[in-house]
Design a protein around this motif. Structure first.
Motif, PDB file in Angstrom:
ATOM      1  N   ALA A  21      -6.871   1.831   5.318  1.00 21.87           N
ATOM      2  CA  ALA A  21      -6.847   1.477   6.745  1.00 21.87           C
ATOM      3  C   ALA A  21      -5.937   0.273   6.971  1.00 21.87           C
ATOM      4  CB  ALA A  21      -8.254   1.129   7.220  1.00 21.87           C
ATOM      5  N   ALA A  22      -5.574  -0.414   5.877  1.00 18.17           N
ATOM      6  CA  ALA A  22      -4.713  -1.602   6.026  1.00 18.17           C
ATOM      7  C   ALA A  22      -4.197  -1.980   4.648  1.00 18.17           C
ATOM      8  CB  ALA A  22      -5.541  -2.765   6.594  1.00 18.17           C
ATOM      9  N   GLU A  23      -3.158  -2.810   4.621  1.00 18.33           N
ATOM     10  CA  GLU A  23      -2.748  -3.465   3.373  1.00 18.33           C
ATOM     11  C   GLU A  23      -3.463  -4.807   3.362  1.00 18.33           C
ATOM     12  OE1 GLU A  23       1.495  -3.627   3.449  1.00 18.33           O
ATOM     13  OE2 GLU A  23       1.715  -1.681   2.460  1.00 18.33           O
ATOM     14  N   SER A  24      -4.044  -5.177   2.222  1.00 21.02           N
ATOM     15  CA  SER A  24      -4.788  -6.436   2.180  1.00 21.02           C
ATOM     16  C   SER A  24      -4.655  -7.098   0.818  1.00 21.02           C
ATOM     17  CB  SER A  24      -6.281  -6.170   2.461  1.00 21.02           C
ATOM     18  OG  SER A  24      -7.022  -7.372   2.331  1.00 21.02           O
ATOM     19  N   THR A  64     -13.653  -5.729   0.105  1.00 21.14           N
ATOM     20  CA  THR A  64     -12.549  -4.880   0.591  1.00 21.14           C
ATOM     21  C   THR A  64     -12.945  -4.186   1.899  1.00 21.14           C
ATOM     22  OG1 THR A  64     -13.006  -2.787  -0.598  1.00 21.14           O
ATOM     23  CG2 THR A  64     -11.850  -4.507  -1.828  1.00 21.14           C
ATOM     24  N   MET A  65     -12.589  -2.903   2.061  1.00 14.84           N
ATOM     25  CA  MET A  65     -12.701  -2.264   3.377  1.00 14.84           C
ATOM     26  C   MET A  65     -14.030  -1.513   3.535  1.00 14.84           C
ATOM     27  SD  MET A  65     -10.874  -2.383   6.070  1.00 14.84           S
ATOM     28  CE  MET A  65      -9.287  -2.903   5.464  1.00 14.84           C
ATOM     29  N   ASN A  66     -15.143  -2.240   3.396  1.00 15.10           N
ATOM     30  CA  ASN A  66     -16.460  -1.629   3.642  1.00 15.10           C
ATOM     31  C   ASN A  66     -16.618  -1.401   5.136  1.00 15.10           C
ATOM     32  OD1 ASN A  66     -18.006  -4.146   4.802  1.00 15.10           O
ATOM     33  ND2 ASN A  66     -16.722  -4.828   3.113  1.00 15.10           N
ATOM     34  N   ALA A  67     -17.664  -0.678   5.522  1.00 13.48           N
ATOM     35  CA  ALA A  67     -17.806  -0.245   6.918  1.00 13.48           C
ATOM     36  C   ALA A  67     -17.787  -1.421   7.893  1.00 13.48           C
ATOM     37  CB  ALA A  67     -19.098   0.553   7.063  1.00 13.48           C
ATOM     38  N   SER A  68     -18.464  -2.510   7.558  1.00 19.69           N
ATOM     39  CA  SER A  68     -18.553  -3.622   8.529  1.00 19.69           C
ATOM     40  C   SER A  68     -17.265  -4.432   8.566  1.00 19.69           C
ATOM     41  CB  SER A  68     -19.744  -4.520   8.202  1.00 19.69           C
ATOM     42  OG  SER A  68     -19.724  -4.948   6.853  1.00 19.69           O
ATOM     43  N   THR A  69     -16.569  -4.545   7.447  1.00 16.38           N
ATOM     44  CA  THR A  69     -15.270  -5.236   7.468  1.00 16.38           C
ATOM     45  C   THR A  69     -14.262  -4.400   8.254  1.00 16.38           C
ATOM     46  OG1 THR A  69     -15.715  -6.380   5.398  1.00 16.38           O
ATOM     47  CG2 THR A  69     -13.408  -6.120   6.011  1.00 16.38           C
ATOM     48  N   PHE A  70     -14.330  -3.094   8.093  1.00 14.50           N
ATOM     49  CA  PHE A  70     -13.464  -2.191   8.873  1.00 14.50           C
ATOM     50  C   PHE A  70     -13.783  -2.354  10.358  1.00 14.50           C
ATOM     51  CE2 PHE A  70     -10.748   1.044  10.050  1.00 14.50           C
ATOM     52  CZ  PHE A  70     -11.359   2.198  10.513  1.00 14.50           C
ATOM     53  N   ALA A  71     -15.078  -2.439  10.693  1.00 15.99           N
ATOM     54  CA  ALA A  71     -15.468  -2.635  12.103  1.00 15.99           C
ATOM     55  C   ALA A  71     -14.892  -3.947  12.623  1.00 15.99           C
ATOM     56  CB  ALA A  71     -16.994  -2.642  12.219  1.00 15.99           C
ATOM     57  N   CYS A  72     -14.956  -4.978  11.790  1.00 19.30           N
ATOM     58  CA  CYS A  72     -14.401  -6.286  12.172  1.00 19.30           C
ATOM     59  C   CYS A  72     -12.926  -6.153  12.490  1.00 19.30           C
ATOM     60  CB  CYS A  72     -14.619  -7.285  11.038  1.00 19.30           C
ATOM     61  SG  CYS A  72     -13.903  -8.897  11.321  1.00 19.30           S
ATOM     62  N   ARG A  73     -12.192  -5.428  11.628  1.00 17.33           N
ATOM     63  CA  ARG A  73     -10.737  -5.311  11.819  1.00 17.33           C
ATOM     64  C   ARG A  73     -10.397  -4.451  13.039  1.00 17.33           C
ATOM     65  NH1 ARG A  73      -7.505  -6.656   6.389  1.00 17.33           N
ATOM     66  NH2 ARG A  73      -5.734  -6.414   7.829  1.00 17.33           N
ATOM     67  N   TYR A  86     -15.246 -11.399   6.417  1.00 19.13           N
ATOM     68  CA  TYR A  86     -14.827 -10.901   7.743  1.00 19.13           C
ATOM     69  C   TYR A  86     -13.721 -11.804   8.309  1.00 19.13           C
ATOM     70  CZ  TYR A  86     -19.319  -8.303   7.864  1.00 19.13           C
ATOM     71  OH  TYR A  86     -20.392  -7.470   7.577  1.00 19.13           O
ATOM     72  N   CYS A  87     -13.909 -13.116   8.191  1.00 21.67           N
ATOM     73  CA  CYS A  87     -12.924 -14.045   8.773  1.00 21.67           C
ATOM     74  C   CYS A  87     -11.591 -13.967   8.037  1.00 21.67           C
ATOM     75  CB  CYS A  87     -13.464 -15.473   8.756  1.00 21.67           C
ATOM     76  SG  CYS A  87     -14.770 -15.724   9.980  1.00 21.67           S
ATOM     77  N   ALA A  88     -11.638 -13.729   6.723  1.00 19.87           N
ATOM     78  CA  ALA A  88     -10.382 -13.568   5.967  1.00 19.87           C
ATOM     79  C   ALA A  88      -9.649 -12.313   6.440  1.00 19.87           C
ATOM     80  CB  ALA A  88     -10.677 -13.484   4.479  1.00 19.87           C
ATOM     81  N   HIS A  89     -10.410 -11.244   6.662  1.00 20.97           N
ATOM     82  CA  HIS A  89      -9.791  -9.997   7.153  1.00 20.97           C
ATOM     83  C   HIS A  89      -9.350 -10.122   8.599  1.00 20.97           C
ATOM     84  CE1 HIS A  89     -10.267  -7.103   3.810  1.00 20.97           C
ATOM     85  NE2 HIS A  89     -11.246  -7.921   3.446  1.00 20.97           N
ATOM     86  N   TRP A  90     -10.115 -10.851   9.411  1.00 16.53           N
ATOM     87  CA  TRP A  90      -9.704 -11.092  10.807  1.00 16.53           C
ATOM     88  C   TRP A  90      -8.350 -11.799  10.820  1.00 16.53           C
ATOM     89  CZ3 TRP A  90      -8.582 -15.616  13.450  1.00 16.53           C
ATOM     90  CH2 TRP A  90      -8.404 -15.465  14.827  1.00 16.53           C
ATOM     91  N   ASN A 147      -0.770  -7.496  13.207  1.00 17.16           N
ATOM     92  CA  ASN A 147      -1.707  -6.627  13.904  1.00 17.16           C
ATOM     93  C   ASN A 147      -1.099  -5.328  14.430  1.00 17.16           C
ATOM     94  OD1 ASN A 147      -4.109  -5.780  15.047  1.00 17.16           O
ATOM     95  ND2 ASN A 147      -3.586  -6.667  17.040  1.00 17.16           N
ATOM     96  N   LYS A 148      -1.835  -4.241  14.314  1.00 17.90           N
ATOM     97  CA  LYS A 148      -1.484  -2.963  14.948  1.00 17.90           C
ATOM     98  C   LYS A 148      -2.805  -2.401  15.452  1.00 17.90           C
ATOM     99  CE  LYS A 148       1.154   0.811  15.682  1.00 17.90           C
ATOM    100  NZ  LYS A 148       2.208   0.758  16.728  1.00 17.90           N
ATOM    101  N   LEU A 149      -2.921  -2.146  16.742  1.00 14.19           N
ATOM    102  CA  LEU A 149      -4.183  -1.647  17.303  1.00 14.19           C
ATOM    103  C   LEU A 149      -4.645  -0.395  16.548  1.00 14.19           C
ATOM    104  CD1 LEU A 149      -6.305  -1.609  19.682  1.00 14.19           C
ATOM    105  CD2 LEU A 149      -4.756   0.015  20.801  1.00 14.19           C
ATOM    106  N   PHE A 150      -5.913  -0.395  16.100  1.00 12.07           N
ATOM    107  CA  PHE A 150      -6.450   0.807  15.448  1.00 12.07           C
ATOM    108  C   PHE A 150      -6.695   1.878  16.511  1.00 12.07           C
ATOM    109  CE2 PHE A 150      -7.155   0.173  11.037  1.00 12.07           C
ATOM    110  CZ  PHE A 150      -7.304  -1.190  10.838  1.00 12.07           C
ATOM    111  N   ARG A 151      -6.084   3.027  16.357  1.00 12.62           N
ATOM    112  CA  ARG A 151      -6.342   4.144  17.269  1.00 12.62           C
ATOM    113  C   ARG A 151      -6.102   5.424  16.467  1.00 12.62           C
ATOM    114  NH1 ARG A 151      -7.140   8.682  19.520  1.00 12.62           N
ATOM    115  NH2 ARG A 151      -7.283   8.721  21.806  1.00 12.62           N
TER     116      ARG A 151
END
Ligand code: SDX
Length: 378
Positions: free
Chosen positions: A15-18, A188-197, A344-348, A355-359
């Motif tokens: 879902a992202a490069e991190s 990494t990209m767990n469900a809640s971190t993905f939600a944050c992003r 979450y704040c590191a991923h934010w 940034n690219k809007l998730f859609r």
């Protein structure tokens, strides 16, 4: 061009490069900014790890001193926010209270200038500093007790215990909790971190983004599992019941809480660390029958499901540690959240920098071009 195949739950779809953390699910490896979790849980405090996650390097002594001073300053909740949390219905779950509290923090904090690094830093530090105090505050509200403000000179874990009990925090308990916070800080990209992003990608501040993440973490398939593991061990009740209980779960095709993982197909390295922590604590403070039941359950489940890559995950032993610290079962997931806000704040921050809007898209399965029928003809 053929339409892309649906991947349920976006399993394994980037879902992202991190650069924040790395997992090897087959080998059972977890690294924060390249440092193995075993090293960090043995040597680092939660504050050091929060800095590492936010800025990519372990802090110097001066950086850590300034960061700790900032967290101390930002840990003091505005009166309006304390009053808001005091007004929450006591029937609410602490995770619902935390989700609302973080949105409330955004209502009283200075507006974040997303283009200004100092403003972004102040906001992420405020989330990391205030979350444990907000968790402790609602626990006291639910118990009908007065608010205990954070104390200077105490770190995140010790201050949480102080704000929760209003007593001098026990050193072993604070150190044990600090280690558990390190182990839960990022993944990494767990469900809640993905939600944050996703929330961040609409150009939201960290208060709103972390509030959304806490909503995702609350679910029993994610952070909510640790609370259910303890209830599960309580239901089993005795070593002699473990196998029959598991057979029943299997027959009903029900999942065993604390086992399995979308990425790990071996024992979660954090479960190993938390088991060591539990062993250490039980050595010092005396064991609990639930621990023996947990060990037997691990043996039974891995015998039956290990070949399918189902092993203990981070939630399996954490509750035993927290229960031994005298913490209420339904505060286990908020403890997970007060650790994970650093991730979450590191991923934010990462999302804000590029940034690219998730859609995402969808595969449409519905009807098309239907003629309207008036209600008298339906
Ligand atoms: C966390 O993603 C992260 O990084 C999360 C986390 C983090 O730090 O952020 O690590 C924290 O959320 C840990 C997970 C906590 N959740 C639980 O302990 C709840 C129980 N676990 C399961 O719900 C499950 O294992 C998941 C949700 C964690 C992962 O499941 P998947 O990858 O979506 O796999 P699945 O549900 O599609 O299951 C595949 C098969 C199924 O069998 P079949 O239908 O194919 O016959 O494996 C079985 C499942 O029934 N299975 C289990 C099981 N987990 C999967 N069977 C029994 N018990 C289980 N725990």
């Amino acid at each position: 061009m053929s339409s892309p195949e649906l991947v349920p739950g976006l399993a394994g779809i980037p879902a992202a490069e991190s650069s924040v953390s790395f997992i090897d699910g087959q080998a059972g490896v977890l690294e924060y900014r390249g440092y193995p979790i075993e090293e960090l849980s043995a040597h680092s405090t939660y504050e050091e790890v929060a800095w590492l996650l936010l800025y990519g390097e372990l802090p110097t002594a001066e950086e850590l001193k300034a960061f700790t001073a900032d967290l101390e300053r930002l840990r003091v909740l505005p009166e309006a926010l304390v009053s808001m949390v005091k007004a929450f219905p006591r029937t609410g779950h602490p995770m619902q209270a935390l989700q609302a509290s973080l949105a409330g923090l955004g209502m009283v904090a200075p507006k974040v200038d997303l283009k200004d690094a100092a403003s972004r830093d102040e906001a992420t530090r405020r989330v990391i500093a205030a979350t444990p105090v907000l968790v402790a505050l609602f626990e006291r509200v639910r118990a009908g007790k007065e608010y205990v403000a954070p104390r200077e000179g105490l770190g995140t874990a010790a201050n949480f215990l102080w704000c929760l009990d209003g007593e001098e925090p026990d050193e072993v308990a604070a150190k044990t909790l600090d280690c558990a916070l390190v182990l839960h800080a990022e993944h990494t990209m767990n469900a809640s971190t993905f939600a944050c992003r996703v929330v961040a990608s609409t150009e939201n501040d960290p208060y709103t983004s972390c509030s959304g993440a806490v909503g995702a973490l609350f679910g029993p398939l994610h952070g909510g599992a640790n609370e259910r593991v303890l209830n599960q061990l309580g239901t089993i009740g005795d070593l002699s019941n473990v196998e029959a209980w598991f057979e029943g779960k299997s027959e009903r095709k029900e999942k065993v809480m604390g086992f399995g993982h979308r990425v790990y197909k071996t024992k979660d390295p954090r479960a190993k660390n938390l088991q060591l922590l539990a062993n250490e604590m039980f050595g010092k403070l005396g064991s609990t029958p639930k621990y023996d039941i947990a060990l037997k359950l691990e043996q039974v489940v891995t015998e039956k499901l290990g070949s399918r890559g189902i092993y203990p995950n981070v939630d399996f032993f954490s509750g035993l540690v927290y229960e031994k610290l005298g913490l209420a079962t339904d505060v286990f997931t908020p403890i997970f959240a007060m650790a994970r806000v650093a991730g979450y704040c590191a991923h934010w921050s990462e999302q804000m920098l590029d940034n690219k809007l998730f859609r995402p898209g969808q595969i449409y399965k519905g009807k098309r071009q239907r003629a309207y029928v008036s209600i008298d003809k339906r």
